[in-house]
Design an enzyme around this catalytic site. Structure first.
Site, PDB file in Angstrom:
ATOM      1  CD1 TRP A 107      -2.351  -2.578   1.513  1.00 16.20           C
ATOM      2  CD2 TRP A 107      -2.916  -1.394  -0.052  1.00 16.20           C
ATOM      3  NE1 TRP A 107      -3.818  -3.630   0.781  1.00 16.20           N
ATOM      4  CE2 TRP A 107      -3.863  -2.159  -0.119  1.00 16.20           C
ATOM      5  CE3 TRP A 107      -3.518   0.049  -1.158  1.00 16.20           C
ATOM      6  CZ2 TRP A 107      -4.351  -3.042  -0.993  1.00 16.20           C
ATOM      7  CZ3 TRP A 107      -4.205  -0.264  -2.345  1.00 16.20           C
ATOM      8  CH2 TRP A 107      -5.228  -1.493  -1.825  1.00 16.20           C
ATOM      9  CG  ASP A 178      -2.979   3.982   3.955  1.00 18.51           C
ATOM     10  OD1 ASP A 178      -4.395   3.702   5.152  1.00 18.51           O
ATOM     11  OD2 ASP A 178      -3.075   3.699   3.269  1.00 18.51           O
ATOM     12  CE  LYS A 202      -8.297  -2.032   4.685  1.00 20.20           C
ATOM     13  NZ  LYS A 202      -8.406  -3.153   3.499  1.00 20.20           N
TER      14      LYS A 202
END
Ligand SMILES: Cc1ncc(COP(=O)(O)O)c(C=O)c1O
Length: 366
Positions: A107, A178, A202
């Site tokens: 990511w 993030d 999530k």
């Protein structure tokens, strides 16, 4: 009805209590005579839902008053672009501004690729070894305080299961995180960050909502030519109601925040999460059949990748696990093997059931 234990990395399991509440309120939200999905985002019912959700998030994360909370769309992936667009200055045709990035997994690689379109990126740490990411830099090993406008990192790399056990100290340089796969898993000191962003799917709620927590001084600096929808100021000035927000996701996030409060807040979440992850890693380490490649100092509490001694057994493992009610355990193709994502909503019994299944599978196949 039979609910499985769903180990998906995202969209991920939601607390059953939250789903039941949403079901009870589905046709008639508290006497409104309609579903939250059918409400005007500017009506007083939805405004009260939105305000309560923000107030609860502020309470559980202890968000200081000089931060705005934005409820946006576009996923964490849009933030890969919005962060540099809003922080690095210049104009769309003139790349300006410098940013430091940690490169610790899949990511952060994507965040770096996007930021390079908007400014000058320095990769201050790169933990890729032999094509794999299994660690983060030691605390204090990376120097900051250069001419970077901000430092970006990914506290939890969802795919590799690698997590920072510390918050990098970046001095006067704003830290951007993030937090998609670790937000709400434990208490954090929000005041150490300039921006925290997270896709909801999530630990927050359903996909389609993106939460951004941003310090006031970082709003209003978007580069010339930035489209209104990509300017934090647009959303900050309108309480995230510039256009139609993802109303149902916002409502469900509010139910999740309330659920966290009822369970004892982030301190309680952290205790449970640490215990769940601890027992799963202990089971993996104690076996000669399963292994996890990540440096024990930075193993994720949320995403636990593991491989079987014989990859030829992967398909059998997955199909037998599914029969036992343990689903979505297949690892990401770049890492292979399995990955158990054990976010807040995964009950401890789910982790216990997985551990018992793994032991039994090893006995029969090891
Ligand atoms: C750490 C991290 N960042 C970014 C993303 C991308 O999020 P989205 O799909 O919301 O754009 C994910 C998605 O799984 C993620 O885990």
């Amino acid at each position: 009805m039979s609910r499985v234990f769903n180990f998906s990395a995202g969209p991920a399991a939601l607390p059953q209590d939250v789903l039941e509440k949403a079901r009870a309120e589905m046709l008639d939200w508290r006497g409104a005579g309609m579903s939250v999905m059918e409400m005007s985002h500017r009506g007083k019912e939805f405004m009260s839902i939105a305000e309560q959700a923000e107030a609860d998030l502020r309470e559980i994360m202890a968000i200081p008053d000089n931060y705005k909370v934005l409820f946006l769309q576009g996923g964490a992936s849009s933030q890969f672009a919005m962060v540099p667009l809003n922080l690095l200055g210049g104009s769309l045709s003139d790349k300006r501004g410098k940013a430091d990035y940690y490169r610790t997994g899949s990511w952060s690689k994507k965040a770096i690729a996007e930021a390079k379109r908007f400014g000058e990126v320095t990769v201050v740490a790169d933990t890729e070894r032999g094509g794999k990411f299994t660690s983060v830099p030691a605390e204090g090993a990376v120097a900051h305080g250069s001419d970077a406008v901000y430092v970006h990192y990914t506290p939890n790399e969802t795919i590799e299961g690698v997590e920072f056990p510390y918050i990098p100290d970046t001095g006067n340089v704003s830290l951007v995180a993030d937090m998609s796969s670790t937000i709400l898993s434990r208490p954090i000191d929000v005041s150490k960050f300039g921006i925290i962003y997270a896709g909801a799917q999530k630990n927050i709620g359903p996909a389609g909502l993106t939460v951004v927590i941003i310090r006031d001084d970082l709003i209003g600096n978007a580069r010339d030519g930035t489209p209104a929808m990509f300017d934090y100021k647009t959303h900050a000035d309108t309480d995230s109601m510039y256009n139609t927000p993802p109303t149902y996701g916002w409502y469900l996030a509010g139910l999740v925040f309330d659920w966290i409060k009822q369970k004892g807040g982030l301190k309680a979440m952290a205790e449970i999460n640490q215990r769940k992850a601890g027992k799963l890693y202990a089971a993996i380490d104690a076996s000669g059949f399963y292994s996890n490649p990540v440096d024990p100092a930075c193993r994720s509490w949320m995403n636990v990748p593991f491989t079987l001694a014989d990859a030829g057994l992967d398909a059998t493992f997955l199909s037998e696990a599914k029969e036992a009610g343990l689903v979505t355990l297949k690892g990401h193709r770049s890492v292979g093997g399995m990955r158990a994502s054990i976010y807040n909503a995964m009950p401890e019994e789910g982790v216990d059931a997985l551990i018992a299944f793994m032991a039994d599978f090893e006995k029969r196949n090891g």
